[in-house]
Design a protein around this motif. Sequence first.
Motif, mmCIF file in Angstrom:
data_model
loop_
_atom_site.group_PDB
_atom_site.id
_atom_site.type_symbol
_atom_site.label_atom_id
_atom_site.label_comp_id
_atom_site.label_asym_id
_atom_site.label_seq_id
_atom_site.Cartn_x
_atom_site.Cartn_y
_atom_site.Cartn_z
ATOM 1 N N ILE A 167 0.924 -1.115 0.014
ATOM 2 C CA ILE A 167 0.079 0.051 0.056
ATOM 3 C C ILE A 167 0.987 1.259 0.020
ATOM 4 C CG2 ILE A 167 -1.571 1.405 1.357
ATOM 5 C CD1 ILE A 167 -2.945 -1.244 2.258
ATOM 6 N N SER A 168 1.819 1.327 0.741
ATOM 7 C CA SER A 168 2.618 2.478 1.074
ATOM 8 C C SER A 168 3.441 2.733 -0.429
ATOM 9 C CB SER A 168 3.795 2.142 2.049
ATOM 10 O OG SER A 168 4.750 3.223 2.185
ATOM 11 N N GLU A 169 3.867 1.654 -0.961
ATOM 12 C CA GLU A 169 4.642 1.686 -2.195
ATOM 13 C C GLU A 169 3.820 2.310 -3.457
ATOM 14 O OE1 GLU A 169 6.174 -2.086 -3.382
ATOM 15 O OE2 GLU A 169 7.712 -1.970 -1.936
ATOM 16 N N ARG A 170 2.506 1.779 -3.453
ATOM 17 C CA ARG A 170 1.729 2.278 -4.296
ATOM 18 C C ARG A 170 1.205 3.692 -4.156
ATOM 19 N NH1 ARG A 170 -2.410 -2.621 -6.004
ATOM 20 N NH2 ARG A 170 -1.023 -4.101 -6.724
ATOM 21 N N VAL A 171 1.191 4.190 -2.841
ATOM 22 C CA VAL A 171 0.971 5.597 -2.594
ATOM 23 C C VAL A 171 2.071 6.522 -3.279
ATOM 24 C CG1 VAL A 171 0.770 7.331 -1.058
ATOM 25 C CG2 VAL A 171 -0.716 5.072 -0.699
ATOM 26 N N GLU A 172 3.397 6.083 -2.680
ATOM 27 C CA GLU A 172 4.537 6.799 -3.262
ATOM 28 C C GLU A 172 4.648 6.897 -4.724
ATOM 29 O OE1 GLU A 172 7.624 7.950 -0.762
ATOM 30 O OE2 GLU A 172 7.467 5.962 0.330
ATOM 31 N N ALA A 173 4.461 5.724 -5.176
ATOM 32 C CA ALA A 173 4.417 5.688 -6.789
ATOM 33 C C ALA A 173 3.422 6.694 -7.451
ATOM 34 C CB ALA A 173 3.868 4.307 -7.413
ATOM 35 N N ARG A 174 2.446 7.135 -6.820
ATOM 36 C CA ARG A 174 1.601 8.036 -7.291
ATOM 37 C C ARG A 174 2.299 9.490 -7.373
ATOM 38 N NH1 ARG A 174 -4.142 7.095 -6.877
ATOM 39 N NH2 ARG A 174 -4.457 9.416 -6.454
ATOM 40 N N TYR A 175 3.020 9.665 -6.501
ATOM 41 C CA TYR A 175 3.693 10.747 -6.485
ATOM 42 C C TYR A 175 5.309 10.961 -6.812
ATOM 43 C CZ TYR A 175 -0.263 11.756 -3.678
ATOM 44 O OH TYR A 175 -1.617 12.197 -3.536
ATOM 45 N N GLY A 176 5.612 9.897 -7.684
ATOM 46 C CA GLY A 176 7.049 9.914 -8.414
ATOM 47 C C GLY A 176 7.926 8.937 -7.779
ATOM 48 N N GLY A 177 7.213 8.283 -6.765
ATOM 49 C CA GLY A 177 8.203 7.167 -6.156
ATOM 50 C C GLY A 177 9.259 7.458 -5.154
ATOM 51 N N VAL A 178 10.127 6.537 -4.927
ATOM 52 C CA VAL A 178 11.287 7.058 -3.916
ATOM 53 C C VAL A 178 12.605 6.827 -4.785
ATOM 54 C CG1 VAL A 178 12.553 6.010 -1.957
ATOM 55 C CG2 VAL A 178 10.130 5.853 -2.238
ATOM 56 N N PRO A 179 13.172 8.252 -4.618
ATOM 57 C CA PRO A 179 14.409 8.137 -5.383
ATOM 58 C C PRO A 179 15.640 7.425 -4.613
ATOM 59 C CG PRO A 179 14.181 10.313 -4.430
ATOM 60 C CD PRO A 179 13.160 9.548 -4.170
ATOM 61 N N ASP A 180 16.435 6.619 -5.201
ATOM 62 C CA ASP A 180 17.304 5.568 -4.740
ATOM 63 C C ASP A 180 16.747 4.799 -3.706
ATOM 64 O OD1 ASP A 180 19.250 7.209 -6.174
ATOM 65 O OD2 ASP A 180 19.481 8.862 -4.719
ATOM 66 N N GLU A 181 15.764 4.191 -4.094
ATOM 67 C CA GLU A 181 15.082 2.982 -2.942
ATOM 68 C C GLU A 181 16.041 2.073 -2.697
ATOM 69 O OE1 GLU A 181 11.252 0.417 -2.500
ATOM 70 O OE2 GLU A 181 11.406 1.782 -4.113
ATOM 71 N N ILE A 182 16.180 1.703 -1.241
ATOM 72 C CA ILE A 182 17.167 0.451 -0.845
ATOM 73 C C ILE A 182 16.221 -0.644 -0.858
ATOM 74 C CG2 ILE A 182 18.286 -0.196 1.095
ATOM 75 C CD1 ILE A 182 19.083 2.868 1.740
ATOM 76 N N GLU A 183 16.754 -1.579 -1.371
ATOM 77 C CA GLU A 183 15.984 -2.993 -1.433
ATOM 78 C C GLU A 183 16.661 -3.803 -0.264
ATOM 79 O OE1 GLU A 183 13.575 -3.786 -3.164
ATOM 80 O OE2 GLU A 183 13.162 -2.131 -4.417
ATOM 81 N N ALA A 184 16.106 -4.112 0.602
ATOM 82 C CA ALA A 184 16.682 -4.960 1.674
ATOM 83 C C ALA A 184 15.965 -6.277 1.806
ATOM 84 C CB ALA A 184 16.453 -4.156 2.980
#
Length: 303
Positions: A124-141
């Motif tokens: 849910i959080s990912e989809r909300v942020e995707a609406r506003y351009g996503g997360v620059p330099d997202e860290i995959e853990a």
Amino acid sequence: MYTPTVNAPAGGRVGTFLSGFGSGVGLLFRGLGIYARNPRLVLLGIIPGLLSGALYLAAFGTLIYFVSDLAELITPFADDWAGWARDVVRLIAALAFLGLGGLLGVLTFTAITLFIGDPFYERISERVEARYGGVPDEIEAPWWRSLRRSLVDSARLLVRSVLIGIPLFVAGFIPIVGQFVVPVVAALVAGWFLAVELVGVPFYRRGLRLPDRRRVLRANRPLALGFGVAVFLCFLIPLGAVLLMPAAVAGAALLARRTLGQSIAADSSNTAESNTAESNTAESNTAESTGAGTTGAQPTVEG
């Protein structure tokens, strides 16, 4: 990464606080709007809330059933008092137990529900942020590392909330103060902890931990308190925590972006789709006009 708040003149601090507080409340309602308009998000969010809600309703029902016994247990000094005095003291004790149970229930409900629904709420959080351009330099853990960090941070927050909740519980026995002042203080305290807890997912996505959350939210305290207190009050509504947790997660994504200086002013995906559609329309019109011009023109042959 974020913009600290600037100290305002004394005369404008109240207005600044109220403005930021109102903006924080608005973030919850924006998250609710995003969540309610997307059936996929509704499906993602409802299962963890239902499981946690059933667990906590059973626990609170048990507390209500035994609250009179608990009140008698901690007020043995009132056994020999007159009937009305004994009843008043034990009524206050029972209300204090219920208040503490409600406060701890709201705080621990958030941590437990986020734990149960971690993969759902993260989506849910990912989809909300995707609406506003996503997360620059997202860290995959790895999921297990994120889960471990989330458990450790949630445990730390829970310990802090209990340590603060105990003095509030004791203060609940004070006449007038316990019935009017303590609930306001409890709402502010619970709102703060809820805000810190709920922004965990978007902060983890950026490689930020609990100390970073506290530092960033402290710099935007009115905004964080407005959001957190609004969530707390909604969670006090019967089944409110079950139904509104996904909306709170969506609003927390907006809160994280706002406090970290990232835009939440426009829907980037819709803007991109609109620009693409306009571009396709323009290309289509250009092709049609070019084709029409080519069809209508007669080639000139030089002799």
